[in-house]
Each structure stands twice: as structure tokens, then as C-alpha cells.
Design a protein around this motif. Structure first.
Motif, PDB file in Angstrom:
ATOM      1  N   PRO A   7       0.814  -1.213   0.000  1.00 15.04           N
ATOM      2  CA  PRO A   7       0.000   0.000   0.000  1.00 15.04           C
ATOM      3  C   PRO A   7       0.851   1.268   0.000  1.00 15.04           C
ATOM      4  CG  PRO A   7      -0.934  -1.597   1.519  1.00 15.04           C
ATOM      5  CD  PRO A   7       0.315  -2.222   0.947  1.00 15.04           C
ATOM      6  N   ALA A   8       1.846   1.286   0.796  1.00 17.50           N
ATOM      7  CA  ALA A   8       2.692   2.475   0.894  1.00 17.50           C
ATOM      8  C   ALA A   8       3.291   2.826  -0.473  1.00 17.50           C
ATOM      9  CB  ALA A   8       3.783   2.259   1.914  1.00 17.50           C
ATOM     10  N   ASP A   9       3.602   1.815  -1.251  1.00 17.10           N
ATOM     11  CA  ASP A   9       4.208   2.073  -2.557  1.00 17.10           C
ATOM     12  C   ASP A   9       3.249   2.840  -3.464  1.00 17.10           C
ATOM     13  OD1 ASP A   9       5.977  -1.073  -2.683  1.00 17.10           O
ATOM     14  OD2 ASP A   9       6.478   0.856  -1.799  1.00 17.10           O
ATOM     15  N   ILE A  10       1.998   2.413  -3.486  1.00 16.98           N
ATOM     16  CA  ILE A  10       1.026   3.089  -4.331  1.00 16.98           C
ATOM     17  C   ILE A  10       0.826   4.525  -3.881  1.00 16.98           C
ATOM     18  CG2 ILE A  10      -1.442   3.227  -4.842  1.00 16.98           C
ATOM     19  CD1 ILE A  10      -1.514   0.323  -5.258  1.00 16.98           C
ATOM     20  N   ALA A  11       0.800   4.715  -2.575  1.00 16.34           N
ATOM     21  CA  ALA A  11       0.489   6.040  -2.049  1.00 16.34           C
ATOM     22  C   ALA A  11       1.681   6.968  -2.100  1.00 16.34           C
ATOM     23  CB  ALA A  11      -0.011   5.917  -0.616  1.00 16.34           C
ATOM     24  N   ALA A  35      -6.645   7.642   5.635  1.00 17.10           N
ATOM     25  CA  ALA A  35      -7.468   7.919   4.448  1.00 17.10           C
ATOM     26  C   ALA A  35      -6.986   7.100   3.258  1.00 17.10           C
ATOM     27  CB  ALA A  35      -7.423   9.408   4.124  1.00 17.10           C
ATOM     28  N   LEU A  36      -5.695   6.909   3.180  1.00 14.71           N
ATOM     29  CA  LEU A  36      -5.114   6.212   2.029  1.00 14.71           C
ATOM     30  C   LEU A  36      -5.473   4.737   2.019  1.00 14.71           C
ATOM     31  CD1 LEU A  36      -1.545   7.809   2.015  1.00 14.71           C
ATOM     32  CD2 LEU A  36      -3.442   8.239   0.460  1.00 14.71           C
ATOM     33  N   ARG A  37      -6.023   4.300   3.134  1.00 16.54           N
ATOM     34  CA  ARG A  37      -6.327   2.873   3.228  1.00 16.54           C
ATOM     35  C   ARG A  37      -7.456   2.478   2.261  1.00 16.54           C
ATOM     36  NH1 ARG A  37      -5.919   2.226   9.051  1.00 16.54           N
ATOM     37  NH2 ARG A  37      -3.749   2.699   8.541  1.00 16.54           N
ATOM     38  N   ARG A  38      -8.433   3.365   2.103  1.00 18.15           N
ATOM     39  CA  ARG A  38      -9.580   3.004   1.259  1.00 18.15           C
ATOM     40  C   ARG A  38      -9.355   3.519  -0.159  1.00 18.15           C
ATOM     41  NH1 ARG A  38     -14.699   2.511   2.265  1.00 18.15           N
ATOM     42  NH2 ARG A  38     -14.916   0.822   3.755  1.00 18.15           N
ATOM     43  N   ARG A  39      -8.684   2.746  -0.953  1.00 22.01           N
ATOM     44  CA  ARG A  39      -8.354   3.167  -2.315  1.00 22.01           C
ATOM     45  C   ARG A  39      -9.395   2.679  -3.313  1.00 22.01           C
ATOM     46  NH1 ARG A  39      -3.859   1.461   0.117  1.00 22.01           N
ATOM     47  NH2 ARG A  39      -3.950  -0.609  -0.784  1.00 22.01           N
ATOM     48  N   THR A  40      -9.577   3.464  -4.336  1.00 22.45           N
ATOM     49  CA  THR A  40     -10.525   3.095  -5.387  1.00 22.45           C
ATOM     50  C   THR A  40      -9.806   3.102  -6.731  1.00 22.45           C
ATOM     51  OG1 THR A  40     -12.193   4.318  -4.150  1.00 22.45           O
ATOM     52  CG2 THR A  40     -12.748   3.662  -6.404  1.00 22.45           C
TER      53      THR A  40
END
Lengths: 239, 239
Positions: A7-11, A35-40
Motif C-alpha cells: 500500500p505504501a508504494d502506491i500512495a 485515508a489512504l487505506r480506502r483506495r478506489t
DNA sequence: CGGGACTTTGATATTTCTCAAACAATGTGG
DNA sequence: CCACATTGTTTGAGAAATATCAAAGTCCCG
């Protein structure tokens, strides 16, 4: 190298950009991480927003590019701005605000809902600065299309992309992926795709850029910047 | 008719516009009336703000026109927007914000310092909507300069002025004073003054407009609007 | 391997610019 | 109130930038 990025990589690019705008404290980072946890995911060509319709949800771009587009009755269209990772979309004070442009995904994207206003003073500051930057880039776009010739428009625009992507750590090595077609460039810069094509060739011929397989690299960005008289976009004393 | 207009007279267009954006209550009106008491004259050509410098004071325009200008190194300039009575200038959340354009008085002006944020919820709403409109007009300007030909640019721009001035009650009869030179029009629309001149003549020849002694009047604004496919600028459901 | 989307090329048309000069309006000092 | 300077508008002729149209070439995807 893991097969599916953590996840951290995407964000990361988004966090990199927001942190570059304002130094965030632990609290702001925690709220943001949450907030970054709920990605779409958003597939390419999907519309994130439609001109004339109410803006539903603010969005923080985590990955991919979108274009803010204005359509004319006869089919012409103007790409008013590009929306890049770390950018905020639809953050507006009063609700029931109407979108002045459509926003359409240029590539596959990943977005999330940013922390609401008031959650962190530092994030609020980020939002304000990001919005001021949006306006500054819009002013730059008017000037570009209004005053510069084809070569200047293209060079100045590509340098702006470099500047913005570097802020998100997406052009650390001075090159970046340019996911748009020449026709999109044309609709951005108020030229035809044929003329964009010839102008790109001129830039290659003069060894200003290398563009191959969607990867753009400046041979000497600083020299080109000087040649075009381009100044970096700033909106606050510290930044 | 008195020789020197009463304070309310000078402030009227600004109040008209702000009230048109949001219906103000007694409290907001009182706060506004108080702010309007301390008026400052600004002579034509004076700079209200300089590109790259910190924004000092927010300003509410009571009378006269200003231009937001971007200067290029080689002397070219782009007029990015016009600032009209009732418009707000330099209202930005975080202090220490840097102006992205210079703002120069086109005519003699009268300005005042608007009530600070937080003084009235309704006024805060006015500020937000006014800012959203500024952005919408900037988007319209990009589209105009990027996609429209000379005739369309000029027509669309003049119609936008009509729309904005009507909001302030300054074009109630469908005509208004156009205080700018053809060269300013040229720098606004990304054309040369020679070409503006010829395009104006074309519009006169086709009986679209009458322009004499700085007074512009549309023969049939609605027809021209339809011909150009121009939609009124909206930023919120109610307004 | 075929098809669609994108890029490249060439020839020609059109729009807009450039330059230069005349003309008109406006304001200023004498 | 005139003479003159300044600023803005109008006109013409030719040049340059960019658009248009049409077709060929390339690349990528299924």
C-alpha cells in the motif's frame, strides 16, 4: 522486488507531493495514512467528474493521470489541465458546487477520499496551497496558449509537467512517462495533432528532448528552461 | 442629481454583485456597509499587486476596472482576466501567498478592504462563490484562447463581460462602457491589435455589435450567444 | 495475423501576423 | 485657443505560422 506493491508504494507519490507542499507532523501523517487505506481504482477513460454536474466527492489522486476537459458544442475540446498523482480534486468549501470541467482518466488510476477539512491544520494548509497551485498552473496555461508559439507552448508545457512530477518524486531521474497521445497534447495546447507531431520532431532534431515509447527525457532541461524564459511556479514564500 | 455621489452610490455595483451571489442578511449587510466606509482611490495604471510579490491586503473593487497581467521576459504580455466592480482580489486562506499575476488598474478605481473572513458566514460564502467564479472564468479563458478563432474569441469574451457586468447592475440596459484599448483586447485574446480591429469591424459589418465612444452594445446578445454556443457560467446550483 | 489506434509525411489552404503609414482623438503647455 | 505630442484606430500589402486533407506507415493488442 515484490510482485504486488505494498500500500505504501502506491500512495508514495501522493505523500511525497503533499509533504513537499507542507512539512507534515505525525498527526497529519497518521490521518493521511488512514485515508489512504480506502483506495478506489478508476479505469482509463472513466469520468471522475462531469462538467455542469454537482461535485460529489473530493478525491486525492494516488496513481495515474486525468485530464480536465471542456467540450464545445461542435466537438472541439480543450484540455484545461492535467491532474497528477498527489493532486486534489473537487475540494471546495461550499457543497453543491458545480464542476466547471469534466475530468476524465487518461490512464488507469487509483484514487482515495482525502481527510476532510478541519481534521488537521497542516492538511488544511496543504489543501490551500494545492488549490493555489492549481490556479497558478491555470494562469500559466492561459499565458502559454495566448502568447507562445507552437515550439514554446510545447516546451513550456513539458517542462511544467517535469516540475510537477518531480514534486511527487515521479521524475527523479529527469525523465518521465508521458501517457498522452499527440492529439491530447494538441487539445491541451490549442494546436492540431499534425502540428504537434512536427513540433516534437523539431525538438528532437534540435536535440532538446528524447521521446520514445512514451518516455520523455530532456537533454538539458535547464537550458531549455532558460531558452523559453520559464520561471518555476511558486505560490508561497516557503515552497 | 448631486454633484458628488453619496457613498452608497459608489458602493452600489459591488453590493449588487455580492448580493446576487448570496442573499445577505442584515448582519452581513451591516458588516459590509461598515467596510465600505473606508474607501481608497486608485489611479489608472497603478499596480494593485505585483507578480511574484507577496499579496498584502485583500481588496474589494467598488468602482473601475483592473487587469490581471502576466509579463514575459521579451515584453509580450498576457491579460489573464479582468477585475470588475464587486470582484474580490487577493482573498487567500494562508497569508504569505505570492501573486501569480500583476494586477494593474485599467481605469481610475475605488477599492476598499473587505470584511475579514469569519465575520459573517454569509460573507464567507460570498467569498467562496466569488473565488469559484474566478476559477470558472479562468477555465473559460483557456478554452476561448485555445479553441476559438478570432471572431469567436472576441464575441465570447464580450458576452462574458456583459454577463459579469449585469451581475453588478452595470449593464442593465444591455450596453456597457468598454474602457480598454484594442491592444488590451489583443493581449487578452492572444491576437494582435490589428486583427482585433478587423474582427471588430466584421462584427459591426454583420450588425452584431455597436461600439462607439467606448460604449458597447449588442444588437442581439441572445442570437450571438446561440451562434457561439456560449453557456452562462455557473458554479453553484443556486445561482 | 488482422484491426484499431496512433504517428508520420506531403501538398495545399487559411488564418493571423508583421510592417508601415495614414488618420483620428485627446490632452497639454504656451 | 492653438500647436503639438501622444495615444489609439484604421488601412493595405505581403509574410509567416498553423490548419486541413489525405494517405501511408507503425505499433500494439487480441
Amino acid at each position: 522486488m515484490s510482485l504486488s506493491p505494498a500500500p505504501a508504494d502506491i500512495a508514495c507519490p501522493a505523500i511525497t507531493r503533499l509533504s513537499a507542499l507542507v512539512a507534515l507532523d505525525g498527526r497529519a501523517n497518521a490521518i493521511l495514512a488512514d485515508a489512504l487505506r480506502r483506495r478506489t481504482p478508476v479505469p482509463a477513460r472513466r469520468e471522475l467528474m462531469i462538467e455542469g454536474q454537482e461535485i460529489r466527492q473530493p478525491q486525492l489522486i494516488l496513481r495515474g493521470w486525468a485530464a480536465r476537459v471542456r467540450h464545445l458544442a461542435d466537438g472541439r475540446r480543450q484540455i484545461v489541465a492535467f491532474v497528477l498523482p498527489g493532486d486534489l480534486l473537487g475540494l471546495c468549501d461550499p457543497p453543491a458546487t458545480i464542476a466547471t470541467t469534466s475530468v476524465v482518466a487518461v490512464t488507469d488510476m487509483v484514487v482515495c477520499t482525502p481527510p476532510r477539512r478541519g481534521a488537521s491544520p497542516l492538511l488544511d494548509k496543504v489543501y490551500a496551497i494545492s488549490k493555489a497551485l492549481d490556479e497558478a498552473y491555470l494562469v500559466a496555461q492561459v499565458t502559454r496558449v495566448g502568447q507562445l508559439d507552437a515550439y514554446e507552448r510545447l516546451g513550456d508545457f513539458l517542462l511544467e509537467l517535469l516540475e510537477r512530477l518531480q514534486l511527487a518524486g515521479l521524475a527523479a531521474d529527469g525523465g518521465f512517462i508521458l501517457p498522452m497521445t499527440q492529439e491530447m497534447l494538441a487539445d491541451t495546447l490549442g494546436l492540431t495533432s499534425v502540428h504537434i507531431n512536427r513540433t516534437l520532431q523539431a525538438m528532437r532534431r534540435e536535440n532538446s528532448i528524447v521521446l520514445k515509447n512514451r518516455v520523455l527525457r530532456f537533454t538539458n532541461a535547464e537550458a531549455l528552461r532558460r531558452g523559453l524564459g520559464r520561471l518555476p511556479v511558486r505560490v508561497c514564500a516557503t515552497g
